[in-house]
Design a protein around this motif. Structure first.
Motif, PDB file in Angstrom:
ATOM      1  N   ILE A 406      10.167  -7.713   1.569  1.00 57.85           N
ATOM      2  CA  ILE A 406       9.375  -6.762   2.348  1.00 57.85           C
ATOM      3  C   ILE A 406       9.887  -5.339   2.166  1.00 57.85           C
ATOM      4  O   ILE A 406       9.114  -4.408   1.919  1.00 57.85           O
ATOM      5  N   VAL A 407      11.192  -5.143   2.314  1.00 66.17           N
ATOM      6  CA  VAL A 407      11.749  -3.785   2.198  1.00 66.17           C
ATOM      7  C   VAL A 407      11.523  -3.223   0.793  1.00 66.17           C
ATOM      8  O   VAL A 407      11.128  -2.065   0.628  1.00 66.17           O
ATOM      9  N   ALA A 408      11.750  -4.044  -0.226  1.00 66.66           N
ATOM     10  CA  ALA A 408      11.595  -3.570  -1.603  1.00 66.66           C
ATOM     11  C   ALA A 408      10.144  -3.238  -1.929  1.00 66.66           C
ATOM     12  O   ALA A 408       9.863  -2.181  -2.517  1.00 66.66           O
ATOM     13  N   VAL A 409       9.219  -4.105  -1.568  1.00 67.76           N
ATOM     14  CA  VAL A 409       7.817  -3.828  -1.892  1.00 67.76           C
ATOM     15  C   VAL A 409       7.306  -2.635  -1.099  1.00 67.76           C
ATOM     16  O   VAL A 409       6.472  -1.858  -1.588  1.00 67.76           O
ATOM     17  N   ALA A 410       7.807  -2.444   0.118  1.00 68.74           N
ATOM     18  CA  ALA A 410       7.414  -1.269   0.897  1.00 68.74           C
ATOM     19  C   ALA A 410       7.903   0.006   0.230  1.00 68.74           C
ATOM     20  O   ALA A 410       7.164   0.998   0.108  1.00 68.74           O
ATOM     21  N   ALA A 411       9.156  -0.009  -0.223  1.00 72.37           N
ATOM     22  CA  ALA A 411       9.719   1.169  -0.884  1.00 72.37           C
ATOM     23  C   ALA A 411       8.972   1.479  -2.182  1.00 72.37           C
ATOM     24  O   ALA A 411       8.580   2.630  -2.436  1.00 72.37           O
ATOM     25  N   VAL A 412       8.755   0.456  -3.000  1.00 71.21           N
ATOM     26  CA  VAL A 412       8.084   0.654  -4.288  1.00 71.21           C
ATOM     27  C   VAL A 412       6.642   1.114  -4.095  1.00 71.21           C
ATOM     28  O   VAL A 412       6.167   2.039  -4.775  1.00 71.21           O
ATOM     29  N   SER A 413       5.921   0.497  -3.159  1.00 70.52           N
ATOM     30  CA  SER A 413       4.505   0.834  -2.957  1.00 70.52           C
ATOM     31  C   SER A 413       4.330   2.261  -2.443  1.00 70.52           C
ATOM     32  O   SER A 413       3.403   2.966  -2.870  1.00 70.52           O
ATOM     33  N   THR A 414       5.207   2.703  -1.530  1.00 70.78           N
ATOM     34  CA  THR A 414       5.077   4.075  -1.032  1.00 70.78           C
ATOM     35  C   THR A 414       5.353   5.088  -2.139  1.00 70.78           C
ATOM     36  O   THR A 414       4.675   6.121  -2.230  1.00 70.78           O
ATOM     37  N   LEU A 415       6.334   4.806  -2.986  1.00 67.21           N
ATOM     38  CA  LEU A 415       6.629   5.711  -4.098  1.00 67.21           C
ATOM     39  C   LEU A 415       5.472   5.776  -5.095  1.00 67.21           C
ATOM     40  O   LEU A 415       5.110   6.850  -5.593  1.00 67.21           O
ATOM     41  N   ILE A 416       4.878   4.615  -5.373  1.00 68.21           N
ATOM     42  CA  ILE A 416       3.747   4.571  -6.312  1.00 68.21           C
ATOM     43  C   ILE A 416       2.546   5.323  -5.751  1.00 68.21           C
ATOM     44  O   ILE A 416       1.917   6.138  -6.442  1.00 68.21           O
ATOM     45  N   VAL A 417       2.216   5.045  -4.486  1.00 63.54           N
ATOM     46  CA  VAL A 417       1.061   5.701  -3.873  1.00 63.54           C
ATOM     47  C   VAL A 417       1.256   7.209  -3.803  1.00 63.54           C
ATOM     48  O   VAL A 417       0.346   7.989  -4.116  1.00 63.54           O
ATOM     49  N   ALA A 418       2.458   7.631  -3.396  1.00 64.56           N
ATOM     50  CA  ALA A 418       2.696   9.051  -3.159  1.00 64.56           C
ATOM     51  C   ALA A 418       2.911   9.860  -4.435  1.00 64.56           C
ATOM     52  O   ALA A 418       2.423  10.998  -4.539  1.00 64.56           O
ATOM     53  N   TYR A 419       3.607   9.285  -5.430  1.00 64.28           N
ATOM     54  CA  TYR A 419       4.042  10.087  -6.569  1.00 64.28           C
ATOM     55  C   TYR A 419       3.421   9.700  -7.911  1.00 64.28           C
ATOM     56  O   TYR A 419       3.091  10.578  -8.716  1.00 64.28           O
ATOM     57  N   LEU A 420       3.260   8.421  -8.182  1.00 60.62           N
ATOM     58  CA  LEU A 420       2.714   8.016  -9.475  1.00 60.62           C
ATOM     59  C   LEU A 420       1.186   8.080  -9.500  1.00 60.62           C
ATOM     60  O   LEU A 420       0.581   8.555 -10.462  1.00 60.62           O
ATOM     61  N   VAL A 421       0.563   7.594  -8.426  1.00 62.91           N
ATOM     62  CA  VAL A 421      -0.902   7.646  -8.347  1.00 62.91           C
ATOM     63  C   VAL A 421      -1.365   8.902  -7.617  1.00 62.91           C
ATOM     64  O   VAL A 421      -2.440   9.424  -7.883  1.00 62.91           O
ATOM     65  N   ARG A 422      -0.543   9.399  -6.714  1.00 64.09           N
ATOM     66  CA  ARG A 422      -0.874  10.554  -5.866  1.00 64.09           C
ATOM     67  C   ARG A 422      -2.198  10.314  -5.129  1.00 64.09           C
ATOM     68  O   ARG A 422      -3.130  11.112  -5.179  1.00 64.09           O
ATOM     69  N   GLY A 423      -2.206   9.173  -4.429  1.00 65.40           N
ATOM     70  CA  GLY A 423      -3.430   8.772  -3.750  1.00 65.40           C
ATOM     71  C   GLY A 423      -3.484   9.094  -2.269  1.00 65.40           C
ATOM     72  O   GLY A 423      -4.469   8.741  -1.594  1.00 65.40           O
ATOM     73  N   LEU A 424      -2.461   9.738  -1.728  1.00 68.96           N
ATOM     74  CA  LEU A 424      -2.438   9.998  -0.282  1.00 68.96           C
ATOM     75  C   LEU A 424      -3.591  10.894   0.195  1.00 68.96           C
ATOM     76  O   LEU A 424      -4.117  10.662   1.291  1.00 68.96           O
ATOM     77  N   PRO A 425      -4.031  11.909  -0.551  1.00 69.83           N
ATOM     78  CA  PRO A 425      -5.167  12.708  -0.065  1.00 69.83           C
ATOM     79  C   PRO A 425      -6.431  11.878   0.149  1.00 69.83           C
ATOM     80  O   PRO A 425      -7.154  12.070   1.132  1.00 69.83           O
ATOM     81  N   THR A 426      -6.699  10.954  -0.759  1.00 73.43           N
ATOM     82  CA  THR A 426      -7.868  10.087  -0.605  1.00 73.43           C
ATOM     83  C   THR A 426      -7.739   9.214   0.638  1.00 73.43           C
ATOM     84  O   THR A 426      -8.677   9.083   1.432  1.00 73.43           O
ATOM     85  N   LEU A 427      -6.560   8.607   0.828  1.00 74.33           N
ATOM     86  CA  LEU A 427      -6.346   7.737   1.980  1.00 74.33           C
ATOM     87  C   LEU A 427      -6.384   8.528   3.282  1.00 74.33           C
ATOM     88  O   LEU A 427      -6.901   8.057   4.298  1.00 74.33           O
ATOM     89  N   ARG A 428      -5.848   9.733   3.259  1.00 70.22           N
ATOM     90  CA  ARG A 428      -5.903  10.615   4.442  1.00 70.22           C
ATOM     91  C   ARG A 428      -7.344  10.892   4.851  1.00 70.22           C
ATOM     92  O   ARG A 428      -7.703  10.748   6.040  1.00 70.22           O
ATOM     93  N   ASP A 429      -8.181  11.250   3.909  1.00 75.40           N
ATOM     94  CA  ASP A 429      -9.566  11.583   4.233  1.00 75.40           C
ATOM     95  C   ASP A 429     -10.349  10.360   4.683  1.00 75.40           C
ATOM     96  O   ASP A 429     -11.247  10.471   5.533  1.00 75.40           O
ATOM     97  N   HIS A 430     -10.018   9.207   4.122  1.00 78.48           N
ATOM     98  CA  HIS A 430     -10.674   7.973   4.559  1.00 78.48           C
ATOM     99  C   HIS A 430     -10.325   7.681   6.020  1.00 78.48           C
ATOM    100  O   HIS A 430     -11.200   7.351   6.824  1.00 78.48           O
ATOM    101  N   LEU A 431      -9.065   7.795   6.370  1.00 78.25           N
ATOM    102  CA  LEU A 431      -8.627   7.555   7.748  1.00 78.25           C
ATOM    103  C   LEU A 431      -9.279   8.527   8.720  1.00 78.25           C
ATOM    104  O   LEU A 431      -9.648   8.154   9.842  1.00 78.25           O
ATOM    105  N   ASN A 432      -9.447   9.765   8.307  1.00 79.20           N
ATOM    106  CA  ASN A 432      -9.942  10.800   9.217  1.00 79.20           C
ATOM    107  C   ASN A 432     -11.440  10.778   9.430  1.00 79.20           C
ATOM    108  O   ASN A 432     -11.937  11.401  10.375  1.00 79.20           O
TER     109      ASN A 432
END
Length: 546
Positions: A406-432
């Motif tokens: 759990i800890v490892a996949v959480a760490a890896v997934s957040t890094l991928i979403v935030a830095y490799l894919v840079r998908g946080l803006p899309t997810l932010r707008d979906h949530l809002n």
């Protein structure tokens, strides 16, 4: 060729995955997943050992800066891409599919041994009626489980009949609920069991508060040690408790969110689930330490001599309390009954992660997917854990599934979403789009910086502790820890990558419209948010800014 349209003729088909009837059903199911055994037998001891009342401060900071932000991340991924963990991650970005399978495999491992604890709790609910453990609960637990301990742990298929029977009962109940589907099974059981759990535990707490020594126990639990706040380990413990407790990062909340209606308030729902879970943890601390205070007074020892957690608290310390307390049978039934209810709602959520993945992969109906997944899981779980090696196997697999899963996949997934894919803006707008609690830069900072930093430090510290301890984990043979700990954790990653490379059949849900007949949202565009289209009725209609 896109991930969602491999051939003509399949694009107009809708996936029949099931859905929650509304936000209330989802919230009860999500709370049912989050509120589990860890709330009752892990949080009180963690809080006590890390500053007592002062621990509430880092705990709340961890909840607000990592727990709820990661909960929102799971909700956004599942809700926007309308699929199980592998399907949602693949739709998010093709190469991230392995994260979904990694989460599925972690859930599979946890479900196998979680059923054993639930079986014990079921039997102990019955044992409470006549306090069958007598004057020595520790010896009775050893006789009941017939567990191999420490250096004696080995591969053994010597069946323990009492455990075998209760495990079969547990798995039959799980299969029935899962076969009934998302609303009639998962949601309906949670709507009944969660209020019942709260009522039972409140009665237990009230009864415990009137035991002699209860005030001393509460004083030990809530007395703040402000100096502990200067210890980084205390803050790591707070974040660890939040990660394990909220069911984030291993596919549960992502899968549940995929069953939500498109206009659901995701952020408001997340706040309800997060604070409900934490409130129940505080309630558990009050109940457990009231009882431990009584136990300490009855035995004439200090509180710190009776504080324990996990299996020791549930199946040794509490039976001791029950045997000495007035109306002990009532306390026993309430306590172990609460374990059964909390554990059952968590177990069905864990199994659902696996069922949803197989259903999406092969385009199966609900009943077929349930039987193909649950029956083999039940057989493997029962064969492995209803034996004398059940307890050591549980102990080792739980340690590595949590801290290196759990800890490892959480760490890896957040890094991928935030830095490799840079998908946080899309997810932010979906949530809002329909969220009553807006998220922005602070949420993105929490997901991109705070969460991976704390998770990474936690992984490093755990590894250093294990490698430099001088002895093997809990004194088990090195080969046992190697096979069922390290190799198991590494194997999950390898198998996840292999599974992500296997093509999806043409009839899978990946290539179908969602359950409403609407097309699936396209992949994220790196670093881009979604157009603020006032005509969009749902966040799924929003497309990336070009």
């Amino acid at each position: 060729m896109s991930a969602t349209s491999p051939s003509a003729g399949t694009e107009t088909q809708s996936a029949d995955r099931g859905a929650f009837s509304g936000r209330t059903a989802f919230i009860f199911a999500a709370i049912g997943s989050a509120v589990g055994l860890g709330n009752i037998w892990r949080f009180p001891a963690v809080a006590y050992e890390n500053g007592g009342g002062a621990f509430i401060l880092p705990y709340l900071v961890a909840l607000l800066s990592a727990g709820i932000p990661l909960l929102f991340l799971d909700y956004a991924l599942g809700h926007r891409w309308r699929g199980s963990a592998p399907a949602a991650w693949r739709r998010f970005r093709r190469w991230t599919e392995f994260l979904g399978w990694w989460q599925v495999l972690i859930a599979l491992i946890i479900a196998l041994y979680y059923a054993l604890i639930l079986a014990w709790a079921t039997n102990y609910t019955i044992f409470s009626l006549d306090q069958r453990w007598g004057d020595d609960p520790a010896a009775f637990f050893g006789e009941y489980t017939q567990a191999l301990g420490g250096a004696d742990a080995t591969i053994s298929f010597d069946v323990v009949p009492a455990v075998l029977i209760s495990m079969i009962v547990v798995w039959l109940a799980v299969i029935v609920v899962m076969a009934l589907g998302v609303q009639k099974g998962i949601a309906a059981s949670s709507v009944v069991f969660i209020p019942l759990l709260v009522v039972m535990f409140v009665i237990l707490v009230v009864r415990s508060l009137f035991l002699p020594g209860a005030i001393d126990g509460l004083d030990a639990f809530f007395r703040p040690n402000w100096g502990a706040l200067a210890d980084p380990a205390v803050w790591i413990a707070a974040y660890g408790q939040i990660f394990f407790s909220l069911s984030v990062a291993f596919g549960i909340m992502l899968t549940y969110a995929s069953y939500l209606k498109k206009k659901t308030d995701l952020t408001g729902s997340g706040l309800v689930v997060g604070f409900a879970n934490s409130s129940f943890e505080i309630l558990c601390g009050i109940g457990v330490f009231s009882a431990l205070g009584f136990m300490a007074q009855a035995q004439g020892v200090a509180i710190d001599e009776v504080v324990t957690s996990g299996v020791g608290l549930a199946f040794i310390a509490f039976p001791t309390i029950i045997g000495e307390a007035p109306a002990g049978a009532l306390i026993g039934v309430l306590f172990f009954g609460s374990l059964v209810l909390a554990g059952f709602t968590s177990l069905i959520s864990i199994v659902e992660v696996v069922i949803a993945a197989i259903q999406d992969k092969f385009g199966l109906g609900r009943l077929s997917a349930t039987l193909w997944v649950s029956v083999p899981m039940a057989v493997v779980s029962t064969v492995l854990f209803s034996t004398t090696m059940g307890l050591p196997l549980l102990d080792v697999m739980d340690k590595w599934a949590n801290e290196y899963g759990i800890v490892a996949v959480a760490a890896v997934s957040t890094l991928i979403v935030a830095y490799l894919v840079r998908g946080l803006p899309t997810l932010r707008d979906h949530l809002n789009h329909h969220g009553t609690f807006p998220v922005g830069r602070i949420w993105m900072l929490c997901v991109a910086v705070i969460a991976p930093l704390v998770l990474g430090v936690s992984l490093i510290l755990s590894t250093i502790s294990l490698v430099t301890s001088g002895t093997t984990y809990e004194g088990y043979p090195s080969w046992f820890v190697l096979v069922f700990g390290w190799l198991m954790a590494i194997g999950l990653v390898v198998v996840a990558i292999v599974l992500s490379l296997i093509p999806w059949p043409a009839g899978s849900n990946l290539f179908k419209a969602d359950s409403d007949g609407d097309p699936i949202a396209p992949e994220v565009v790196s670093g881009r948010g979604l157009d603020a289209d006032p005509s969009a009725d749902t966040p799924h209609a929003l497309r990336s800014v070009r």
